[in-house]
Design an enzyme around this catalytic site. Structure first.
Site: not given
Length: 320
Positions: A33, A203
């Site tokens: 991420d 997401e």
């Protein structure tokens, strides 16, 4: 000043593409991420990732890595420890983002670090890119937008709109939301909240601006899945609605290279140039694909170039 752009000398501009294609992953160890920032204060680059390698994404701290050349990365250590520094969370430190702000009159830099902790979104503030970051003491977002009964309040993205001068926060898993931040950068204007319409959205929403167009990138599927990958949409506004190109899948697996699970990205631009790069994670290579569920928390950070067609659509990115 805005954190999602950076200045790089011509030498490294010329060197960068060769390095990227030859040097993935760019960080040693398990991280995911990734959020990348150039600091005008220190003239260095920083990557803020999820600390990975913890079973079922059980990491509880955030680190940052700095570089003067985008090639050599220094581990600057822990910048926020949820167990020690964030009593309302204490666990599951995921998917951060950051923005650099400088006061127009006093010239003081501030860094606003938005992150997921225990399934909620918090914000911490520092005077330097490496901290120390001080949490506000309560979650910024621990509620679902009206009408939403699915997903999770995770994966924040902060974006400064160069046209209006406003700042926005995006977030969501299973749904995609956006709201304008107040001037303090520590609270949102709930009356501005909107839901977006990305297709195949899971997401990791990320927004950047190029030549009058707002690009929205997001991840499809579960991060444990080999087909975790990046799609995109375009808009003339930072709050949508989105136009979804017919061929909007831009980053996905390359089995012949043992590359799988390519997703959850941030984006870099070289100021003054139409040069763009995507920073993302994938399964650790080459063994991740053999790990089953554990591949989803044994990930590594990579970088590749983004190129555009004449109609401003994004070309398919070939991961290296």
């Amino acid at each position: 000043m805005e954190s999602k752009s950076f200045t790089v000398v011509l030498f490294f501009s010329m060197l960068l593409p060769t390095f990227l294609y030859a040097g993935n992953p760019i960080l040693k160890g398990y991280y995911a991420d990734p959020e990348i920032m150039y600091s005008y204060k220190t003239r260095k680059y920083y990557i803020y990732p999820t600390s990975d390698g913890f079973k079922d994404w059980g990491g509880y701290y955030f680190k940052t890595f700095s570089s003067e050349d985008l090639i050599n990365w220094k581990d600057e250590g822990v910048i926020l420890d949820l167990k020690k520094d964030v009593p309302w969370a204490g666990r599951n430190a995921w998917a951060p983002c950051i923005i650099e702000k400088r006061g127009n009159e006093e010239g003081i830099y501030k860094y606003y670090f938005y992150y997921t902790g225990a399934g909620k979104i918090g914000v911490a503030v520092a005077d330097d890119p490496t901290g120390p970051f001080i949490d506000t003491g309560a979650p910024l977002i621990d509620w679902k937008p009206e009408g939403i009964n699915r997903g999770a309040e995770i994966d924040p993205d902060v974006f400064h709109d160069p046209v209006s001068g406003k700042d926005y926060l995006y977030w969501g898993n299973g749904y995609a939301a956006v709201a304008e931040l107040n001037k303090d950068m520590l609270s949102i204007r709930k009356e501005t909240l909107k839901l977006l319409n990305p297709t195949h959205f899971r997401e990791g929403l990320y927004v950047f601006y190029r030549k009058g167009i707002y690009y929205f990138l997001w991840s499809e599927n579960d991060t444990r899945h080999e087909d975790y990958r990046v799609r995109y949409g375009m808009s003339t506004s930072p709050v949508g609605p989105l136009e979804i190109p017919e061929n909007n899948l831009i980053l996905s697996k390359v089995p012949e290279k043992d590359i799988y699970g390519t997703g959850h990205n941030s984006v870099l631009q070289i100021p003054g140039k139409d040069e763009w790069y995507i920073v993302y994670h994938r399964f650790c290579r080459p063994d991740g694909i053999k790990m089953g569920r554990a591949a989803g928390y044994h990930r590594e950070v990579c970088m590749d170039r983004i190129e555009f067609n004449e109609d401003s659509s994004i070309k398919e990115i070939i991961p290296h």
